[in-house]
Design an enzyme around this catalytic site. Structure first.
Site, short mmCIF file in Angstrom:
data_model
loop_
_atom_site.label_atom_id
_atom_site.label_comp_id
_atom_site.label_asym_id
_atom_site.label_seq_id
_atom_site.Cartn_x
_atom_site.Cartn_y
_atom_site.Cartn_z
N SER A 28 0.80 -1.23 0.00
CA SER A 28 0.00 0.00 0.00
C SER A 28 0.84 1.28 0.00
O SER A 28 0.33 2.34 -0.32
CB SER A 28 -0.96 0.02 1.19
OG SER A 28 -0.26 0.25 2.40
N LYS A 77 0.96 4.52 6.74
CA LYS A 77 0.28 5.39 5.78
C LYS A 77 0.89 6.79 5.81
O LYS A 77 1.65 7.12 6.70
CB LYS A 77 -1.23 5.51 6.10
CG LYS A 77 -1.97 4.19 6.18
CD LYS A 77 -2.06 3.51 4.85
CE LYS A 77 -2.74 2.15 4.98
NZ LYS A 77 -2.56 1.33 3.80
#
Length: 174
Positions: free
Chosen positions: A36, A79
């Site tokens: 990701s 993230k």
């Protein structure tokens, strides 16, 4: 002999307590699990996450953070902070807008697919996304959503593996 064993025992206990305090309050290492954050971070990269700075300041836009996954706090996600309290976030025609300003993001893997209706980030939370926007479970999904500061473990500060990519993550374009 007994006195030496007692001293050794004290030293071991002190070392265990010191290690616990360092891991709990100062830094820890994490391994990237998944894609990701490609291309910035890759699967199996090892990172040092520093925790101290967030005792004195809130996460800021562009920081790469480790968060506890809100749906299962035993899991951790890595993230990028896209927005902080008060920011308005939307994705239109694959373009990210923060406070109606188009973001130029040289670090993302590929252009985003899809739209995301405008939201306002609540105070004391962050809106996070992976750099591989089309393959990231992030704040666009209800099981992650806005991430409360209490769920932010720390800031990814340094890549320590693989050795050929070792270095500070603060030098990564924000």
């Amino acid at each position: 002999m007994l006195k030496e064993l007692i001293e050794l025992g004290k030293s071991v206990v002190i070392a265990i307590i010191a290690a616990f305090l360092i891991i709990t309050f100062v830094f820890e290492t994490v391994s990237v699990d998944g894609h990701s954050m490609d291309p910035t971070l890759n699967n199996k990269d090892r990172l040092i996450v520093e925790k101290v700075s967030y005792y004195f300041r809130a996460p800021k836009t562009g920081d790469i953070v480790v968060i506890k996954y809100p749906a299962n706090p035993k899991e951790k996600f890595i993230k990028r902070v896209i927005g902080v309290g008060g920011d308005r976030i939307k994705i239109e025609n694959g373009n990210l807008y923060v406070n109606d300003v188009l973001k130029k993001e040289s670090y993302i893997l590929e252009p985003m697919l899809g739209d995301f209706d405008e939201v306002t980030v609540p105070e004391n939370t962050v809106f996070v996304m992976g750099d591989n926007r089309n393959n990231s479970r992030d704040s666009r999904f209800s099981d992650v959503g806005f991430v409360d500061y209490k769920m932010v473990v720390g800031r990814a500060a340094l890549r320590i593996y693989p050795f050929n990519r070792m270095g500070s993550l603060s030098s990564v374009v924000n």
